[in-house]
Design a protein around this motif. Structure first.
Motif, short mmCIF file in Angstrom:
data_model
loop_
_atom_site.label_atom_id
_atom_site.label_comp_id
_atom_site.label_asym_id
_atom_site.label_seq_id
_atom_site.Cartn_x
_atom_site.Cartn_y
_atom_site.Cartn_z
N ARG A 1 4.31 12.79 -7.76
CA ARG A 1 4.95 11.47 -7.67
C ARG A 1 4.51 10.61 -8.84
N PHE A 2 3.22 10.65 -9.13
CA PHE A 2 2.73 9.80 -10.21
C PHE A 2 3.33 10.22 -11.55
N LYS B 1 0.84 -1.20 0.00
CA LYS B 1 0.00 0.00 0.00
C LYS B 1 0.88 1.25 0.00
N ARG B 2 1.90 1.22 0.82
CA ARG B 2 2.76 2.40 0.89
C ARG B 2 3.55 2.59 -0.40
N LYS C 1 12.58 2.00 -1.17
CA LYS C 1 11.33 2.45 -0.53
C LYS C 1 10.76 1.29 0.30
N ASP D 1 10.30 1.10 4.41
CA ASP D 1 9.04 0.82 5.09
C ASP D 1 9.13 -0.44 5.95
N LEU E 1 1.14 13.89 -4.33
CA LEU E 1 0.74 12.62 -4.96
C LEU E 1 0.86 12.68 -6.49
N GLU E 2 0.28 13.72 -7.09
CA GLU E 2 0.26 13.78 -8.56
C GLU E 2 1.65 13.97 -9.12
N ILE F 1 5.85 -3.00 -9.99
CA ILE F 1 5.36 -3.10 -8.61
C ILE F 1 5.60 -4.50 -8.07
N ILE G 1 -0.35 6.54 -6.44
CA ILE G 1 -1.71 6.00 -6.47
C ILE G 1 -2.42 6.48 -5.20
N GLU G 2 -3.63 6.99 -5.33
CA GLU G 2 -4.34 7.54 -4.19
C GLU G 2 -4.52 6.47 -3.11
N PRO G 3 -4.23 6.83 -1.84
CA PRO G 3 -4.31 5.83 -0.76
C PRO G 3 -5.69 5.21 -0.61
N GLY H 1 0.19 -0.41 8.15
CA GLY H 1 0.18 0.82 7.36
C GLY H 1 -1.21 1.14 6.86
N PHE H 2 -2.22 0.65 7.56
CA PHE H 2 -3.60 0.93 7.17
C PHE H 2 -4.47 0.97 8.40
N LEU I 1 2.44 1.77 -3.41
CA LEU I 1 1.49 2.31 -4.39
C LEU I 1 1.33 3.81 -4.16
N GLU I 2 1.22 4.20 -2.90
CA GLU I 2 1.07 5.62 -2.60
C GLU I 2 2.32 6.39 -3.02
#
Lengths: 342, 143, 659, 134, 323
Positions: E200-201, B93-94, E285, E289, E197-198, E253, B101-103, E319-320, B96-97
């Motif tokens: 980064r994308f 998830k981290r 990354k 984490d 975010l954007e 990914i 990608i939106e969390p 992480g959620f 992707l963020e």
């Protein structure tokens, strides 16, 4: 023969882009690729080898071939006849131009690949003659003249402050006609400059190989132990095949969603284990040895047998990019036994 | 693919473990708790059965959101499955963020077999969040 | 191409009121592979099931999708239905259009859309369903109980009573365990030995029980129904056949050693039985202290023995036996007090542990049942009891509650008051926990009738003052400092898992928690089972508990064993993991995450070029695998797949959902 | 304030139990008495603490407490105690201990108005001497 | 440098002569100044091929996999980074420790040919050698002396393990760890995490857009040592062969996820990527984490332990939303 001041180049490109999709070499994050031309991009006129060779404009890495829908009645949408918007490539190097001729032998030979033909016909190629070679360039070994690009529609030559443009086909003439008003007539002095530049371009090659007799020698080498030794270093990535301007193998993939689906053609690499993997699980090229052998046999034996030319234009991309330094130069040298100056 | 933002109804794929979250979804049903139709459940024996590839595949094929739901830590039917789920999908998830990608698009929740109301609540919440984001364009195949 | 039949259930109006059945059927007919689609008011009824069976035959269906209620409801029903029609039961797939559609949505149009999508997903999965088969595995109808304390004794007796053979394994020379060391038991105060020894004798005399004392588990192989256990029978140096248990040797043995059973408060001999009522009542030579084994002289016991039973040349023997089920009942260790210098344990003889207190109370103990101070042999008047010694202490002890100390301390307070008239106890506590039948009342008795004063506060220091001890604390309730002068201090020592619990867990492929107590399969619903099928837990080895709970768990474990052994064979769950030999790299990532120890290494031979080579791959034990699928994700190349929930099936479901 | 073996074992604790007829040790300090006491706001030692002090032999502290004289013996605590301790009786016992002691008066009989002196019951008078200061 | 090469040759020839090993993996020189591919030395006669020069970068350990070599006993020269690859293969049970004799070659960093080319653009370079902390560059017939530090590969500048962590024989003395490497380790990630975010994308989609899906990153990586990679499988087809953004992101990914907790930061993926995609950043990354959530873990040091995704603790944070 026409010419244009380098300072006017972007004006010219702007004009061209109004007529067609125009692609030029552009550096981004340190990697040079053909990219759509835009007002603010800087055209890279010095880099010899763009990363992904321009064969992708005729033979895209991924293309949809057809789409079908059987949810009601069978409907098939065939993309082949739609392929090929009007396109101009500016700055293709002579080695890559010469690779188009090799691709043509495959895709315009019987049976003709319609999508390829459409794209080829709709594309005008403006070549850029080379001034001096990279250390990995060895096109001269295949008798190419780095300052000339016979297969291009227009040949551009950098003469210093100006770029001289000479049309080599009707398509090329038409293109230059469009630019009337912006470009000037070249003088005989310019013509001489071009000739000088072309002569100059042949100088400075530090890499060359003797390809004489390599095809014939390979005829008897299919079972040779050479391949046992050669393949060991190969880590089976597909870099060489994807950066090669003459590699042209593809895979067909089906994306089926039950009643609808799409058939896709995409580049494949003979370096991959699944390249010849058959449906029932047998693989006629079970190890990397057979795959490495295939690549070089294809380039240096099968292709010339079938089409008369070696399937290599000496651009040197594989020499530069192979992570384990296993390249065609080495193979030609070792097979031919007669290396040129180094 | 053109998508009308106003009327865009997001598609959400929810991987639910058979013993807790799938049972929680069933309980939401038996208790007639309503939630939006946007959610489709894939039943898996345990949240540890969910391969990150399944999630990426869902996004590629056009899902706008993906949820993994499993038993609360300590309650796994298979004892330790959801502990692996927690580790695997915390980092996925981290990442992707990190890649932009939106969390909200990819979420992991613990929903027990007795939490029908929580199941319905999470479905409402996620649908709303993802609706607000609009369609997933970033990971979708261009087909 | 598969021939899939789709059956949509109305469930009366439960589904039909919200989902447009006709539209769903029409959509289903368009789905790939679907050759037949129909509906039914109640598919689970006999009529409905017949319809499915008939359609399978009539339309040569080879996969069946039923759009109905949750698979958690009727999956088995419909599996049997398709099986009755000659298909493999696992060819059937359910689309849950009731609990997860018609019952949670109101708008008919969108609900119908979702129902169609759910059916399509089930169709996509069903098209990839493969025939799955349970395998039958014969069961070795014999059980092993590890540990001869009250838990093991009870489990062994209960299993034996159901008619199955049981081996009871004990590492000491006698069974009895911790309970044998206790004096009285709460809350009834009956004598521990009086209720335990008859059971010990029962064990010894039961024809179905084989007693294997002075032995330990060496190796465990196999799986549920088919364990093979190697037992190390330690050299006793006494021939059990010849020995009559007369005890002469023990009287004459010149080597005195501190007695473990008496917690070091008394001595035993180098040839010994742990306590007088030992079962079997035959001694063993402690080779670590015996003069013959340490100094090569003496052999007094050999001379004295009337039957010539002493055998110095005995060696450890190994017994290999097959078992269908195993009960682990290995009990506990008491907490080591080396980190608790503040209590002066070991520095002052009148500071003792609670288990030592048991021995001081006991009629067969070192003081013959008179409670006397170890320092001067006089009865104590004021006694301080310190609770939670090593318990509820994250810093240097166990973070958990040892559960039994509150109750046994109340018992000690009562016994003290009974034994020494006019005596008084002071109990230092953090909380008093008495959840259990008659437990609160028992505790009430201690302070109402037996002169116990409970002081809420942990003791910070114990130090001598003349021939007495000063105990320093605070009464948190009144806020007053406490400084008592007492005659004895009793430490309610925490309960630890056995120090070697991890080793045994490894041998058995079961897991322990952070404190080395064995893990149950589920804390609420499967408290007796382990994650490893066929291995059960009883007593404190699973977590602190008192005698009634221990006995209850032991009996529960015995029933689990009996119900397992009562079958001729085991039918395995076919939705389990499977290894694709070609794709497996043998890196065993799967093994690391398997909670059941169901994955092991296997060596295979294969051709590489011109040679035959061997390599390691993973192998799934079909009896142990429970089908969670954690391994399938740990396996990067996707070489291990979960039957019934394969990668292919789930990807197809995802694709179908996202259509 | 310190708890010692002597204090816990002292006769005073037994006296309190004897006089009140209540088992002080029965209290397990749940606090319900204090929670419901209507005059607790005026007390220096809360009702549950009274019992704790008594258990611990801190009788001296109790005898100097205002609480004994604040308690109105309304029996709210007693009616709710789960341990059946009649707290007002314990407090009364403490008051009695004070009253039975010789001396220690805050008030001299002469300080009382004559009308009160003559009409008040004897016990009331004694308790007034111990309770009120001028 | 010459002495180093000589030492390596001596070790290899001794080992081959004494039949301690039947093959030795090291590096040799090829035609161009920047080419130092892996050498497979199977006979004493060939040991003279072995070199140690500024370009002996390629990690040879992957050649120990059975697909490459059937020798029973192989000697291998490993730098610090390479050595962790040995542990990687042992931990993955893909290499029997007894099969290899490890010769440790402490390494001060390798040169970046692109940096050299950029400095000497349009000049003919013939040879690059190292002398102490200088590079001697034979350019247009002249010898130029430059500070080696300026021309090192970026990955070498942040190298935390320049000395082999596993070796049977250390060929020369250990070298000091460069200063500030621990701070530099996650610098790129910290920087990126701060971005919107954007942003980064768009950064990542621009990077990934260049990917030609040649799989060189995977094929070079010693942590990618599966016999049959998931991405090469046709049934199920985990990864579409079409080179579009969805599949390319899928590849990157999942590739990064598969090496999560297993990547030992040799940085070869990023170095050999023909498209210049910053792959090491994705790997790091994940490391960052994993360290932050589940405790610090250094892959490739202990071949016996279990990587962080192969284990758990009950009290792990998530992480959620765990409510």
């Amino acid at each position: 023969m026409k010419k244009i001041a380098k300072s006017q180049l972007s004006k010219m490109l702007s004009m061209l882009s109004a007529e067609a999709k125009l692609y030029v070499p552009v550096a981004s994050d340190g990697v040079v690729n053909f990219a759509p031309w835009q007002e603010d991009v800087e055209v890279d006129l010095t880099t010899i080898n763009v990363f992904v060779p321009p064969k992708k404009f005729f033979f895209p890495q991924t293309e949809a071939v057809l789409r079908y829908d059987i949810s009601d009645e069978l409907e098939i949408e065939d993309f082949a006849c739609k392929a090929g918007d009007k396109t101009i490539l500016f700055g293709v190097r002579p080695c890559d131009v010469s690779s188009f001729a090799m691709m043509d032998k495959v895709y315009l030979g019987d049976p003709v690949d319609i999508a390829y033909r459409q794209r080829r016909e709709n594309t005008t190629v403006i070549a850029m003659g080379c001034k001096s070679p990279d250390e990995t360039c060895f096109c001269t070994s295949f008798d190419l003249e780095p300052g000339k690009a016979p297969g291009a529609d227009v040949l551009a030559t950098d003469t210093g402050e100006e770029i001289v443009l000479s049309a080599q086909t009707t398509k090329g003439e038409e293109l230059l006609t469009q630019l009337n008003g912006l470009i000037q007539e070249a003088t005989s002095g310019d013509e001489n400059k071009v000739k000088d530049a072309q002569e100059q371009a042949k100088e400075g090659y530090t890499t060359s190989v003797n390809v004489q007799g390599v095809m014939e020698k390979l005829d008897g080498m299919f079972e040779d132990f050479y391949w046992d030794r050669l393949h060991k270093r190969c880590i089976a990535c597909g870099t060489c095949t994807f950066v090669c301007p003459t590699c042209h193998c593809f895979d067909m993939q089906e994306y089926s969603t039950g009643s609808r689906g799409e058939r896709i053609r995409c580049w494949d690499s003979c370096m991959y284990s699944d390249f010849t993997l058959m449906g029932h699980g047998h693989n006629p090229r079970p190890t990397q040895k057979e795959r490495v052998r295939q690549r070089f046999m294809h380039k240096l034996n099968y292709f010339p047998h079938q089409h008369g030319d070696y399937a290599c234009v000496g651009c040197g991309r594989c020499v530069r990019k192979c992570p384990v330094n296993l390249d065609i130069l080495e193979v030609i040298q070792e097979i031919g036994g007669a290396a040129g100056g180094m | 693919m053109s998508v009308n933002l106003e009327s865009h109804e997001p598609l959400i794929v929810a991987f639910c473990c058979n013993w807790c979250s799938y049972a929680g979804a069933d309980l939401a049903g038996t208790s007639r708790m309503s939630y939006p139709t946007n959610v489709r459940i894939v039943r898996v024996p345990c949240s540890s059965r969910v391969n990150p590839s399944f999630i990426i595949r869902a996004f590629q094929r056009g899902a706008d959101g993906v949820l993994i739901a499993g038993c609360h830590p300590g309650d796994c039917h298979y004892h330790s499955g959801n502990y692996y789920t927690r580790r695997r999908f915390t980092v996925l998830k981290r990442m992707l963020e990190y890649m932009g990608i939106e969390p909200e698009r990819f979420q992991v929740r613990w929903i027990s077999g007795s939490e029908g109301a929580k199941f319905a609540g999470v479905m409402n919440e996620i649908t709303q969040e993802i609706k607000a984001l609009g369609p997933n364009r970033k990971l979708r195949d261009v087909r | 191409m598969k021939r899939i039949g789709v059956f949509i259930c109305w469930c009366g109006s439960n589904i039909a009121a919200t989902v447009d059945i006709d539209k769903t059927i029409a959509a289903a007919k368009q789905m790939p592979g679907v050759v037949f689609a129909d509906h039914n008011k109640y598919t689970c009824s006999e009529l409905g099931q017949d319809m499915v069976k008939n359609a399978i035959k009539e339309h040569q269906l080879d996969r069946v999708v039923i759009g109905a209620c949750s698979p958690r409801m009727h999956e088995n029903t419909f599996r049997k239905t398709v099986e009755a029609a000659g298909l493999n039961p696992y060819y059937m797939e359910i689309a849950n259009i009731r609990e997860q559609c018609s019952w949670v949505h109101k708008d008919k149009e969108t609900a119908t859309g979702k129902a169609i999508s759910l059916v399509r997903t089930a169709v996509a999965k069903a098209a990839r369903n493969e025939a799955l088969f349970s395998t039958e595995m014969p069961i070795e109808r014999r059980a092993l109980v590890i540990g001869g304390g009250i838990a093991g004794i009870q489990a062994a007796l209960d299993i034996a009573e159901t008619g199955f053979e049981v081996d009871l394994l004990e590492k000491e020379p006698s069974i009895g365990g911790r309970m044998a060391q206790l004096d009285k038991t709460f809350p009834t105060l009956d004598c521990s030995a009086c209720i335990l020894t008859p059971k010990m004798v029962d064990v010894a005399q039961h024809e179905k029980i084989r007693l294997i004392t002075y032995s330990e588990v060496e190796k465990v192989e196999g799986y549920v129904g088919n364990f093979t256990v190697t037992i190390r029978n330690k050299a006793r140096s006494v021939d059990m056949e010849k020995c009559t248990g007369c005890g002469d040797c023990m009287n004459k043995c010149p080597q005195k050693v501190s007695s473990e059973f008496e917690m070091g408060l008394a001595e035993r001999r180098a040839i010994y039985t742990p306590f007088p009522q030992a079962v079997p009542n035959k001694p063993a030579i402690d080779r670590a202290t015996c003069r013959w084994f340490t100094q090569e002289k003496c052999r007094v016991c050999e001379k004295i023995c009337p039957t010539g039973a002493i055998d110095y040349d005995q060696v450890d023997e190994f017994i290999t036996q097959r078992y269908g089920a195993i009960v682990v009942a290995t009990g506990f260790d008491t907490h080591k007090l080396d980190k608790y210098g503040e209590y002066a344990y070991g520095k002052h003889p009148d500071v003792i542990t609670s288990l030592e207190m048991e021995r001081l109370f006991n009629a067969s103990g070192p003081t013959g049942g008179k409670l006397l101070r170890p320092s001067n042999g006089k009865p104590p008047k004021n006694v301080a009891f310190i609770q939670c010694v090593g318990s509820r202490d994250k810093a240097k002890g166990n973070p958990y509650c040892a559960k039994i100390c509150c109750m046994y301390t109340a018992k000690h307070a009562i016994l003290l008051n009974e034994k020494v008239p006019g005596s008084k106890s002071f109990v230092f506590y953090i909380d008093v926990r008495t959840p259990g039948k008659d437990y609160e009342e028992f505790y009430n008795r201690a302070y109402e009738q037996h002169n116990a004063t409970y002081i809420k506060g942990n003791v910070s220091k114990v130090f001598p003052d003349g021939d007495q001890l000063v105990v320093r604390s605070v009464d948190a309730l009144s806020g007053a400092l406490v400084e008592l002068v007492v005659d004895m201090v009793v430490l309610a020592t925490s309960v630890d898992a056995r120090s070697d619990a991890k080793d045994l867990a490894q041998k058995l492929s079961i897991t322990t928690n952070a404190h080395k107590f064995f893990n149950e399969a589920h804390p609420k619903l499967r408290p007796v089972e382990t994650q490893t099928a066929g291995i059960f837990l009883a007593g404190v080895c699973q977590g602190p508990k008192d005698i009634p709970e221990t006995v209850a768990q032991a009996s529960a474990a015995a029933v689990k064993v009996a119900s397992l052994l009562s079958k001729e064979s085991l039918k395995s769950n076919p939705t389990i993991a499977e290894v694709d030999q070609k794709r497996c790299s043998g890196d065993m990532s799967c093994m690391a995450v398997c909670p059941y120890g169901a994955i092991s290494e296997k060596i295979i031979e294969e051709r590489r070029g011109r040679e035959t080579v061997t390599r390691k791959i993973a192998e799934v034990n079909t009896a142990l695998c429970q089908g969670c699928g954690a391994c399938t994700v740990a396996c990067r190349p996707g070489a291990i797949n979960l039957k019934g929930f394969t990668n292919e099936q789930i990807l197809a479901e995802v694709d179908a959902i996202c259509l | 304030m310190k708890i010692t073996t002597e204090k816990i074992n002292s006769n005073l604790v037994r006296d309190v139990e004897e006089v009140s007829g209540q088992k002080v040790s029965a209290c397990f300090q749940c606090g319900k008495c204090t929670g419901g006491c209507p005059v607790v706001w005026a007390m220096d030692i809360f009702p549950h603490q009274v019992l704790r002090y008594a258990q611990m032999g801190l009788i001296d502290e109790l005898l100097h407490s205002k609480t004994l004289w604040i308690c109105a013996s309304c029996q709210t605590c007693d009616s709710r105690c789960p341990r059946e301790v009649d707290i007002p009786k314990v407090i009364e016992a403490l008051r009695l201990i004070i009253m039975r002691e010789k001396g220690g008066n805050y008030l001299h009989p002469n300080d009382l108005p004559a009308r009160v002196r003559e009409n008040a019951p004897q016990q009331g008078l004694v308790s007034a001497f111990r309770k009120y200061a001028k | 440098m010459k002495e180093c090469s000589e030492k390596m040759r001596k070790v290899a020839s001794d080992a081959l002569q004494k039949q301690e090993v039947t093959a030795v993996l090291g590096w040799r020189k090829k035609d161009f100044w920047w080419q130092s591919p892996v050498a497979f030395i199977e006979s004493v006669d060939d040991v003279d091929q072995l070199v140690w020069d500024p370009f002996t970068v390629f990690n040879p350990v992957k050649y120990l996999l059975e697909d490459y070599d059937c020798h029973d006993k192989v000697g291998i020269f490993v730098k610090g980074c390479d050595s962790r690859g040995i542990n990687r293969l042992i931990q993955d049970k893909r290499l029997d420790r007894d099969r290899v004799v490890v010769y440790g070659v402490p390494c001060e960093g390798k040169a970046d040919a692109d940096k050299i080319r950029a400095s000497f653009a349009s000049k003919k370079i013939k040879k690059v050698t190292i002398d102490g902390d200088s590079l001697i560059i034979d350019v247009d017939g002249k010898e130029e002396r430059v500070a080696a530090e300026e021309y090192l590969l970026d990955k070498c500048l942040t190298c935390r393990y320049p000395n082999p962590v596993v070796s049977d024989k250390l060929i020369w003395e250990e070298v000091p760890v460069r200063k500030g490497v621990n701070e530099a380790r996650f610098a790129r990630i910290d920087n990126m995490e701060k971005k919107e975010l954007e942003e980064r994308f768009s950064y990542w989609s621009r990077q990934m857009d260049r990917c030609i899906r040649c799989f060189a990153c995977r094929n070079t990586c010693p942590a990618c040592n599966c016999r049959v990679c998931i991405f090469d499988q046709a049934e199920p087809r985990w990864l579409g062969k079409a080179n579009d953004m969805g599949d390319t992101l899928n590849y990157h990914i999942i590739r990064a996820f598969h090496v999560a907790g297993r990547c030992f930061e040799c940085g070869e993926c990023e170095r050999i990527c023909p498209a210049g995609i910053p792959l090491q950043e994705l790997n790091r990354k994940l490391i960052k984490d994993l360290d932050e959530f589940f405790g610090e873990y250094e892959a490739g040091l202990d071949p016996e332990d279990n990587p962080p995704l192969g284990t758990y603790r009950g009290e792990d944070p998530a992480g959620f939303d765990e409510s």
